[in-house]
Scaffold this motif. Sequence first.
Motif, PDB file in Angstrom:
ATOM      1  N   THR A  72      73.824  52.034  50.305  1.00 56.85           N
ATOM      2  CA  THR A  72      73.627  51.055  51.369  1.00 56.85           C
ATOM      3  C   THR A  72      73.197  49.738  50.750  1.00 56.85           C
ATOM      4  N   HIS A  73      73.432  48.654  51.444  1.00 59.42           N
ATOM      5  CA  HIS A  73      73.010  47.349  50.952  1.00 59.42           C
ATOM      6  C   HIS A  73      71.501  47.219  51.075  1.00 59.42           C
ATOM      7  N   ALA A  74      70.885  46.469  50.189  1.00 60.94           N
ATOM      8  CA  ALA A  74      69.433  46.297  50.181  1.00 60.94           C
ATOM      9  C   ALA A  74      68.932  45.741  51.507  1.00 60.94           C
ATOM     10  N   ALA A  75      69.631  44.776  52.085  1.00 58.23           N
ATOM     11  CA  ALA A  75      69.195  44.174  53.349  1.00 58.23           C
ATOM     12  C   ALA A  75      69.161  45.215  54.470  1.00 58.23           C
ATOM     13  N   THR A  96      65.954  48.842  57.912  1.00 56.13           N
ATOM     14  CA  THR A  96      65.632  50.188  58.385  1.00 56.13           C
ATOM     15  C   THR A  96      64.168  50.519  58.115  1.00 56.13           C
ATOM     16  N   LEU A  97      63.688  50.181  56.922  1.00 54.79           N
ATOM     17  CA  LEU A  97      62.280  50.440  56.592  1.00 54.79           C
ATOM     18  C   LEU A  97      61.339  49.687  57.525  1.00 54.79           C
ATOM     19  N   VAL A  98      61.643  48.434  57.806  1.00 56.20           N
ATOM     20  CA  VAL A  98      60.803  47.630  58.699  1.00 56.20           C
ATOM     21  C   VAL A  98      60.836  48.206  60.107  1.00 56.20           C
ATOM     22  N   ALA A  99      62.019  48.581  60.589  1.00 51.34           N
ATOM     23  CA  ALA A  99      62.132  49.162  61.927  1.00 51.34           C
ATOM     24  C   ALA A  99      61.350  50.471  62.014  1.00 51.34           C
ATOM     25  N   ASP A 100      61.446  51.306  60.987  1.00 50.62           N
ATOM     26  CA  ASP A 100      60.686  52.554  60.966  1.00 50.62           C
ATOM     27  C   ASP A 100      59.193  52.288  60.951  1.00 50.62           C
ATOM     28  N   ALA A 101      58.781  51.305  60.183  1.00 55.20           N
ATOM     29  CA  ALA A 101      57.356  50.959  60.103  1.00 55.20           C
ATOM     30  C   ALA A 101      56.856  50.431  61.443  1.00 55.20           C
ATOM     31  N   ASP A 102      57.693  49.677  62.149  1.00 58.94           N
ATOM     32  CA  ASP A 102      57.305  49.152  63.459  1.00 58.94           C
ATOM     33  C   ASP A 102      57.085  50.273  64.467  1.00 58.94           C
ATOM     34  N   ARG A 103      57.811  51.369  64.317  1.00 55.14           N
ATOM     35  CA  ARG A 103      57.670  52.502  65.238  1.00 55.14           C
ATOM     36  C   ARG A 103      56.500  53.403  64.855  1.00 55.14           C
ATOM     37  N   ALA A 104      56.019  53.299  63.636  1.00 61.72           N
ATOM     38  CA  ALA A 104      54.936  54.162  63.161  1.00 61.72           C
ATOM     39  C   ALA A 104      53.598  53.695  63.734  1.00 61.72           C
ATOM     40  N   PRO A 105      52.667  54.624  63.930  1.00 61.96           N
ATOM     41  CA  PRO A 105      51.347  54.213  64.385  1.00 61.96           C
ATOM     42  C   PRO A 105      50.645  53.378  63.313  1.00 61.96           C
ATOM     43  N   GLY A 106      49.835  52.457  63.726  1.00 59.09           N
ATOM     44  CA  GLY A 106      49.092  51.623  62.783  1.00 59.09           C
ATOM     45  C   GLY A 106      49.428  50.166  62.963  1.00 59.09           C
TER      46      GLY A 106
END
Length: 66
Positions: free
Chosen positions: A41-44, A49-59
């Motif tokens: 996958t491309h880095a961007a 995806t990492l940012v979106a996952d982090a936004d859904r995580a508690p904290g």
Amino acid sequence: MSSYPVRNALMRPLRRAAAERGETDRVNLRSGQVAAPAGATHAAECLATLVADADRAPGPTVTSPA
């Protein structure tokens, strides 16, 4: 790439040296056993995806720099 036991043995001297110097951020230098199914996958896209996952995580909320 060789199997996990071989990679683990090759990295052991690096982990040991890092531990002796107190470089805890370099002690656990292991890779997963099933990286191939992850696909390319491309880095961007990966970062988004990492940012979106982090936004859904508690904290705390992850924000982009201005």
